[in-house]
Design an enzyme around this catalytic site. Structure first.
Site, short mmCIF file in Angstrom:
data_model
loop_
_atom_site.label_atom_id
_atom_site.label_comp_id
_atom_site.label_asym_id
_atom_site.label_seq_id
_atom_site.Cartn_x
_atom_site.Cartn_y
_atom_site.Cartn_z
CG PHE A 1 166.35 -46.75 67.57
CD1 PHE A 1 165.49 -47.07 68.61
CD2 PHE A 1 165.82 -46.16 66.42
CE1 PHE A 1 164.13 -46.81 68.52
CE2 PHE A 1 164.45 -45.90 66.33
CZ PHE A 1 163.61 -46.23 67.38
CG ASP B 1 149.19 -48.99 43.67
OD1 ASP B 1 148.90 -49.05 44.88
OD2 ASP B 1 150.19 -49.58 43.17
CE1 TYR C 1 163.42 -47.74 51.08
CE2 TYR C 1 165.45 -47.54 52.33
CZ TYR C 1 164.56 -47.03 51.42
OH TYR C 1 164.82 -45.81 50.83
NE ARG D 1 171.69 -43.97 59.02
CZ ARG D 1 172.36 -44.94 59.67
NH1 ARG D 1 173.64 -44.78 59.97
NH2 ARG D 1 171.75 -46.05 60.01
N GLY E 1 168.27 -53.49 61.08
CA GLY E 1 168.44 -52.95 59.74
C GLY E 1 169.27 -51.67 59.68
N1 UDP Z 1 167.10 -42.97 65.31
C1 UDP Z 1 167.00 -43.00 66.69
N2 UDP Z 1 165.78 -42.82 67.28
C2 UDP Z 1 164.64 -42.60 66.55
C3 UDP Z 1 164.74 -42.55 65.13
C4 UDP Z 1 165.98 -42.74 64.55
O1 UDP Z 1 168.00 -43.21 67.39
O2 UDP Z 1 163.57 -42.46 67.15
C5 UDP Z 1 168.40 -43.16 64.66
C6 UDP Z 1 168.42 -44.35 63.71
O3 UDP Z 1 168.77 -45.53 64.40
C7 UDP Z 1 169.47 -43.90 62.68
C8 UDP Z 1 169.37 -42.39 62.69
O4 UDP Z 1 168.66 -42.03 63.87
O5 UDP Z 1 170.74 -44.26 63.13
C9 UDP Z 1 168.63 -41.85 61.48
O6 UDP Z 1 167.41 -42.56 61.38
P1 UDP Z 1 166.27 -42.13 60.38
O7 UDP Z 1 165.11 -43.07 60.60
O8 UDP Z 1 165.99 -40.66 60.53
O9 UDP Z 1 166.89 -42.32 58.94
P2 UDP Z 1 167.56 -43.62 58.24
O10 UDP Z 1 169.04 -43.46 58.45
O11 UDP Z 1 166.98 -44.84 58.84
O12 UDP Z 1 167.20 -43.44 56.81
#
Ligand code: UDP
Length: 328
Positions: free
Chosen positions: A207, A50, A140, A220, A282
């Site tokens: 989302f 850890d 985070y 992204r 977030g």
């Molecule tokens: N996302 C989504 N549905 C999911 C998982 C992710 O719409 O089931 C979207 C999320 O809101 C973000 C993008 O995909 O805008 C990338 O998310 P991910 O978790 O892959 O990476 P992060 O940007 O959070 O590091």
């Protein structure tokens, strides 16, 4: 160089470990295997421990005459950081404090830190250069920003060199198809879309489609895991005990959630059904890198500038290894 990689059995850490090893460095992974996988280190030395165990870290650094640390070990699930901030602050901040104390005690003077574009958070500039204001919007991301400052403070007081790498979205799998992304539970977009296709589950959720972006979904910058690893290798080979640097690692191109779904459909030849649901707490609307500093200063040349190629490598991995590292 003799390098210890905390979190070296994780998705990004293990890709860096394998590339550093191929490039002639002596590498060792230090990982508690909560999110990492022993198979991902591909036979390299692995200490199971850890990050908060300062005594074990000190012993590992001393016994192996480690010259530099690459620090990946962290809790990384953004959603969980909202529901369980204790876990994130304890692992990410408490864990880094433990690591830095061990490095000071043993006299290890070089550290590369795996930070994130999420520290820019709600800053609307796009693409994002390293001097953009940091405005994190999840626990985070706030832990990662706090750790950046901890490393600066320790480096200045104890004479360490450091490089902070803020990466955008790591994606894809190794070109030989042997190593890829496998989280349990999976929360990341590309693996979720591809698993949905393979399982025919029609469970994909988008989302939010009311963000201020072209199609209303979040944007992204998806950078291939091997390109991410090559940036780490270049940064590691450039670090000295005086280094004080920050680099963004991303392609410079943004993809919306709907663009990713389309790329997955194209690569797999299957249609994807999805439901639009509430925004995920977030999430920032748009995070795209300006990678010019990495290219000009370190000579970084991404091999996967095209999202379809990145998704194709992930598709090969998921198709060949549907059970990820749990396959017997
Ligand atoms: N996302 C989504 N549905 C999911 C998982 C992710 O719409 O089931 C979207 C999320 O809101 C973000 C993008 O995909 O805008 C990338 O998310 P991910 O978790 O892959 O990476 P992060 O940007 O959070 O590091």
């Amino acid at each position: 160089m003799k390098i210890l990689l905390t979190g070296g059995a994780g998705y990004v850490g293990s890709a860096c470990l394998r590339l550093l090893k191929e490039s002639g460095h002596q590498v060792m992974a230090y990982d508690n295997l909560v999110e990492g996988h022993a198979k991902a280190v591909d036979g390299a030395d692995l200490v199971v421990g850890d990050i908060r165990d300062t005594a074990l870290l000190e012993k590992t650094l001393r016994d192996n005459q480690i010259e530099a640390v690459m620090h990946f070990a962290a809790a990384t699930n953004v959603g969980e950081s909202v529901t369980n901030p204790t876990y994130h602050y304890d692992n990410n901040i408490g864990g880094t404090l433990s690591l830095l104390n061990a490095m000071v005690a043993v006299g290890v003077k070089k550290i590369l830190f795996s930070s994130t574009c999420a520290t820019y958070g709600l800053n609307p500039s796009s693409p994002m250069s390293e001097d953009a204001e940091q405005d994190p919007c999840s626990p985070y991301a706030r832990t990662k920003l706090a750790v950046e400052w901890m490393i600066r403070d320790f480096a200045h007081t104890y004479g360490m060199g450091f490089t902070i790498l803020r990466y955008f979205n790591a994606a894809g799998a190794s070109s030989d198809g042997r190593f890829g992304e496998y989280h349990h539970p999976e929360t990341h977009l590309i693996p979720l879309v591809l698993q949905d296709i393979l399982q025919g589950s029609n469970a994909l959720k988008v989302f939010g489609d009311d963000y201020p972006t072209v199609d209303g979904t979040c944007i992204r910058d998806y950078v291939h895991i091997e390109d991410l690893a090559s940036a780490h290798l270049l940064a590691m080979e450039a670090i000295t005990e005086e280094t004080d640097e920050v680099y963004n690692i991303g392609t410079g191109n943004g993809q919306s959630v709907l663009d990713i779904i389309k790329a997955c459909e194209l690569v797999s030849g299957h249609q994807v059904k999805y439901n639009v649901v509430e925004r995920r707490p977030g999430d920032a609307p748009e995070l795209v890198a300006d990678p010019r500093k990495l290219k000009t200063r370190l000579g970084w040349k991404p091999q996967y500038p095209n999202i379809e190629d990145t998704v194709r490598s992930a598709w090969m991995w998921h198709k060949n290894e549907p059970d990820g590292y749990e396959k017997k």
